[in-house]
Design an enzyme around this catalytic site. Structure first.
Site, PDB file in Angstrom:
ATOM      1  CE  LYS A  52      64.218  97.927  70.396  1.00  0.00           C
ATOM      2  NZ  LYS A  52      65.304  98.265  71.478  1.00  0.00           N
ATOM      3  CD  GLN A  96      68.774  98.633  71.671  1.00  0.00           C
ATOM      4  OE1 GLN A  96      67.920  98.739  70.457  1.00  0.00           O
ATOM      5  NE2 GLN A  96      68.920  97.526  72.840  1.00  0.00           N
ATOM      6  CG  ASP A 119      63.567 103.248  75.180  1.00  0.00           C
ATOM      7  OD1 ASP A 119      62.852 101.946  74.340  1.00  0.00           O
ATOM      8  OD2 ASP A 119      64.946 103.567  74.171  1.00  0.00           O
TER       9      ASP A 119
END
Ligand code: NDP
Length: 282
Positions: A52, A96, A119
């Protein structure tokens, strides 16, 4: 049969994002900035975060990684999220997953400001998606929808089957397809006669986490298959390889279009994260 090239579609989207970032910067704005929070040493998470961060760099997006020890207290993680919420230099926040057991993932996600929730997991964004309102859409289903649109200019009236109802893939995927006016069925572990459900579907999105569970013989001829699954299996030669939730070789004989694993949905997830970060900055 058409192979849906997720790598190529993702590369196009990444180039679009990079172009838009460059335009912003040329106009005198600072580049979009993403904060990534990584707790502990989970090897898969380390790889995801590294990918990422690298993708951000390539698109001209700034990223900052906050590494916390595996035994960090939930309160300290919440403090960091709060700090990032109010940091004017940060547009997007990504924590994460998975988190260690002492940190409640739902509580941590809820602490993220919905306007920085790139997200798309915050209940406000999930709710907006369910209501058909604009907001941040989770990256994997957003990527699946983009891939579907390379095959079907119009999804209205098509029979779509989503297998899986997780909050990160199945549920938001179903909501997106409803908004596209597809006729949507959601299957899960309690569904009866999955082969019969699959055989009716013009579109199958498989997000189950079970290697090659969906068989080629179940598919309606010409169906479009989006395989979200990433499963590591050991081949006959003793070597590990990745397979999806769909038995690819069989399915490719029957489907009209299908995503490979790897090289299908996977690359789209990161590309959509970059797009969400750009939107957060805008
Ligand atoms: P979850 O384990 O959270 O959800 C799996 C879903 O599949 C559940 O809803 C479960 O039903 C359902 N299910 C399990 N067994 C069956 C069955 N026999 N028949 C029908 N449905 C079943 O997984 P995720 O949604 O997080 O991920 C799914 C897959 O996608 C995994 O392989 C994961 O690695 C991959 N993935 C890939 C990404 C990418 O970027 N390509 C990103 C995210 C995930 P129930 O709710 O009843 O338990």
């Amino acid at each position: 049969m058409r192979l849906i090239d997720g790598k190529a579609v993702a590369a196009e989207l990444r180039a679009e994002v990079a172009g838009a970032v460059a335009k912003r910067v040329a106009a005198g704005c600072r580049p979009p900035a993403l904060a990534v929070v990584l707790v502990g040493e989970d090897p898969a998470s380390q790889v995801y975060v590294r990918n990422k961060v690298q993708a951000c760099q390539e698109a001209g997006i700034r990223s900052r990684t906050h590494r916390l020890p595996a035994d960090v207290a939930e309160a300290a993680l919440l403090d960091l999220v709060q700090e990032l919420n109010t940091d004017p230099e940060i547009d997007g926040i990504l924590v994460q997953l998975p988190l260690p057991p002492q940190c409640n993932a739902a509580r941590v996600i809820e602490a993220i400001h919905p306007g920085k929730d790139v997200d798309g997991f915050h209940p406000v964004n999930a709710g907006r998606l369910a209501l058909g309102l604009p907001g941040f859409v989770p990256c994997t289903p957003a990527g699946c929808l983009r891939l579907l649109k390379t095959v079907h200019a119009e999804l209205a009236g098509l029979e779509a089957l989503v297998i899986g109802r997780s909050t990160i893939v199945g549920r938001p995927m179903a909501a997106l397809l409803v908004s596209e006016s597809a006729t949507v069925t959601v299957a899960h572990s309690k569904s009866r006669d999955l082969p019969a459900l699959v055989s009716r579907a013009d579109i199958v999105v498989a997000a189950v986490g079970q290697a090659e569970m969906v068989r080629g013989g179940w598919l309606k001829p010409g169906a479009t298959v989006i395989d979200v699954g990433i499963n590591r299996v050991t081949g006959a030669n003793g070597k590990a390889r990745l397979v999806g939730d769909v038995a690819f070789a069989e399915a490719a004989e029957v489907a009209g279009a299908i995503t490979p694993v790897p090289g299908g949905v996977g690359p789209m997830t990161i590309a959509c994260l970059l797009l969400n970060t750009l939107r957060a900055a805008a």
